[in-house]
Design an enzyme around this catalytic site. Sequence first.
Site, PDB file in Angstrom:
ATOM      1  N   LYS A   1       7.601   4.236  -3.608  1.00  0.00           N
ATOM      2  CA  LYS A   1       6.180   3.936  -3.414  1.00  0.00           C
ATOM      3  C   LYS A   1       5.455   5.222  -3.040  1.00  0.00           C
ATOM      4  O   LYS A   1       5.859   5.926  -2.106  1.00  0.00           O
ATOM      5  CB  LYS A   1       6.044   2.927  -2.276  1.00  0.00           C
ATOM      6  CG  LYS A   1       5.128   1.767  -2.567  1.00  0.00           C
ATOM      7  CD  LYS A   1       5.262   0.756  -1.445  1.00  0.00           C
ATOM      8  CE  LYS A   1       4.136  -0.219  -1.456  1.00  0.00           C
ATOM      9  NZ  LYS A   1       4.170  -1.077  -0.277  1.00  0.00           N
TER      10      LYS A   1
HETATM   11  C1  E4P Z   1       2.338  -4.078  -0.272  1.00  0.00           C
HETATM   12  O1  E4P Z   1       2.952  -3.318  -0.952  1.00  0.00           O
HETATM   13  C2  E4P Z   1       1.432  -3.668   0.811  1.00  0.00           C
HETATM   14  O2  E4P Z   1       2.076  -2.738   1.603  1.00  0.00           O
HETATM   15  C3  E4P Z   1       0.988  -4.860   1.613  1.00  0.00           C
HETATM   16  O3  E4P Z   1       0.819  -5.958   0.749  1.00  0.00           O
HETATM   17  C4  E4P Z   1      -0.209  -4.604   2.478  1.00  0.00           C
HETATM   18  O4  E4P Z   1      -0.642  -5.819   3.046  1.00  0.00           O
HETATM   19  P1  E4P Z   1      -1.641  -5.897   4.299  1.00  0.00           P
HETATM   20  O5  E4P Z   1      -2.998  -5.528   3.844  1.00  0.00           O
HETATM   21  O6  E4P Z   1      -1.568  -7.324   4.746  1.00  0.00           O
HETATM   22  O7  E4P Z   1      -1.107  -4.923   5.327  1.00  0.00           O
END
Ligand code: E4P
Length: 217
Positions: A83
Amino acid sequence: MKFFVDTADISDIRELAATGLLDGVTTNPSLIKKSGRDFMEVIAEICDVVDGPVSAETVATDHATMLKEGRKLAKIAKNIAVKVPLTVDGLKTCKVLTEAGTMVNVTLCFSATQALLAAKAGATFISPFVGRHDDISQDGMAVIEDIRLIYDNYDFATEILVASVRHPVHVLESARIGADVVTVPPEVIRKLFKHPLTDRGLEAFLKDWDETGQSIL
Ligand code: E4P
């Protein structure tokens, strides 16, 4: 549509993987902190439990260090998706890693034009965050609609991975739009199974069956 779970909690991942409906996992530094576990160790454990893509996030902000981190993470298991953030350095890193055959998930995407750049950089997944848009009174799902349209216009292979999902309606809208993947917190996945009429109907069927005095086995 593929279902990923958005957590680094191994007991939730084991429980959801046992349903046979889980296609992958996403994590981020905040979820790693919440798990209280060693990053490399917990990611390796998740990769043993789930065959599909497991996103592990880099934390460097410059291209050279991010690339080193990405290469190290990619060595943990074959199903790692590295990522990277949607920044210039992140997209440079994305291009190098994807050309070397590593899956890359470009995260922190908040606009369709950012998603267009990620697709041009060869991202395997683009992660637009819908909930964080909704939190500031913007329409997160409208961004998903735009990305779907743009990717279809040009036949980009990058998969739209709807992130920052907060409730079942985000999942419903993602499926309507034709997103490729949703990453969903464990508690929201559990809600998807539930309907009060299912519970009430099952209770009535079982009561009537009991009164027949029969058994199947
Ligand atoms: C996914 O890859 C993200 O890190 C995650 O969905 C972020 O979600 P949030 O906005 O609830 O922290």
